[in-house]
Design a protein around this motif. Structure first.
Motif, mmCIF file in Angstrom:
data_model
loop_
_atom_site.group_PDB
_atom_site.id
_atom_site.type_symbol
_atom_site.label_atom_id
_atom_site.label_comp_id
_atom_site.label_asym_id
_atom_site.label_seq_id
_atom_site.Cartn_x
_atom_site.Cartn_y
_atom_site.Cartn_z
ATOM 1 N N GLU A 10 -9.180 6.859 -5.730
ATOM 2 C CA GLU A 10 -8.926 5.625 -6.047
ATOM 3 C C GLU A 10 -8.174 4.884 -4.972
ATOM 4 O OE1 GLU A 10 -7.129 3.625 -10.218
ATOM 5 O OE2 GLU A 10 -6.560 5.606 -9.661
ATOM 6 N N VAL A 11 -8.295 3.435 -5.068
ATOM 7 C CA VAL A 11 -7.583 2.532 -3.969
ATOM 8 C C VAL A 11 -6.997 1.498 -4.437
ATOM 9 C CG1 VAL A 11 -7.773 1.224 -2.050
ATOM 10 C CG2 VAL A 11 -9.405 3.363 -2.059
ATOM 11 N N VAL A 12 -5.396 1.220 -4.147
ATOM 12 C CA VAL A 12 -4.968 -0.097 -4.692
ATOM 13 C C VAL A 12 -4.641 -0.962 -3.422
ATOM 14 C CG1 VAL A 12 -4.340 0.871 -7.061
ATOM 15 C CG2 VAL A 12 -2.894 1.131 -4.712
ATOM 16 N N ASP A 13 -4.718 -2.223 -3.644
ATOM 17 C CA ASP A 13 -4.377 -3.042 -2.344
ATOM 18 C C ASP A 13 -3.150 -3.654 -2.785
ATOM 19 O OD1 ASP A 13 -4.144 -4.860 -0.508
ATOM 20 O OD2 ASP A 13 -5.938 -5.706 -0.784
ATOM 21 N N PRO A 28 -0.006 2.728 -9.607
ATOM 22 C CA PRO A 28 0.120 3.060 -10.943
ATOM 23 C C PRO A 28 0.844 3.997 -11.508
ATOM 24 C CG PRO A 28 -2.121 2.427 -10.251
ATOM 25 C CD PRO A 28 -1.416 2.776 -8.735
ATOM 26 N N LYS A 29 1.704 4.004 -12.574
ATOM 27 C CA LYS A 29 2.372 5.264 -13.117
ATOM 28 C C LYS A 29 1.731 6.586 -13.230
ATOM 29 C CE LYS A 29 6.132 5.720 -16.364
ATOM 30 N NZ LYS A 29 7.050 4.923 -17.434
ATOM 31 N N ARG A 30 0.377 6.286 -13.455
ATOM 32 C CA ARG A 30 -0.326 7.495 -13.720
ATOM 33 C C ARG A 30 -0.385 8.336 -12.469
ATOM 34 N NH1 ARG A 30 -3.996 3.401 -13.522
ATOM 35 N NH2 ARG A 30 -5.486 3.460 -12.160
ATOM 36 N N TRP A 31 -0.091 7.936 -11.385
ATOM 37 C CA TRP A 31 -0.165 8.450 -9.877
ATOM 38 C C TRP A 31 1.129 9.406 -9.747
ATOM 39 C CZ3 TRP A 31 -2.201 5.289 -5.312
ATOM 40 C CH2 TRP A 31 -3.634 4.718 -5.895
ATOM 41 N N ASP A 35 -0.530 13.328 -4.692
ATOM 42 C CA ASP A 35 -0.534 13.231 -3.361
ATOM 43 C C ASP A 35 -1.054 11.788 -2.828
ATOM 44 O OD1 ASP A 35 0.157 13.975 -0.629
ATOM 45 O OD2 ASP A 35 -1.746 15.173 -0.559
ATOM 46 N N VAL A 36 -0.341 11.111 -2.074
ATOM 47 C CA VAL A 36 -1.126 9.645 -1.511
ATOM 48 C C VAL A 36 -0.721 9.800 -0.160
ATOM 49 C CG1 VAL A 36 -0.639 8.632 -4.003
ATOM 50 C CG2 VAL A 36 0.981 8.485 -2.139
ATOM 51 N N LYS A 37 -1.375 8.799 0.416
ATOM 52 C CA LYS A 37 -1.279 8.169 1.781
ATOM 53 C C LYS A 37 -1.095 6.624 1.747
ATOM 54 C CE LYS A 37 -2.830 12.222 3.359
ATOM 55 N NZ LYS A 37 -2.092 13.448 2.723
ATOM 56 N N VAL A 38 -0.308 6.154 2.699
ATOM 57 C CA VAL A 38 -0.115 4.913 2.822
ATOM 58 C C VAL A 38 -0.475 4.536 4.225
ATOM 59 C CG1 VAL A 38 1.595 2.805 2.882
ATOM 60 C CG2 VAL A 38 1.867 4.634 1.169
#
Length: 49
Positions: A10-13, A28-31, A35-38
């Motif tokens: 999933e991607v958010v801008d 999103p709180k569900r995240w 593990d995420v990348k910025v």
């Protein structure tokens, strides 16, 4: 600008907001716990960190 290839779900801008001596991005709180990348995609010509 470099080019990166990432596999993901999933991607958010979002815009980065100032906080204290740093900055943050809301996701999103569900995240929570994921593990995420910025990746910074704009360059305002400043090397300040």
């Amino acid at each position: 600008m470099g080019q990166f290839e990432l596999d993901g779900h999933e991607v958010v801008d979002r815009d980065v907001k100032a906080t204290g001596n740093g900055a943050h991005v809301y996701v999103p709180k569900r995240w929570l716990g994921e593990d995420v990348k910025v990746v910074r995609v704009s360059d305002r010509g400043s090397d300040d960190e």
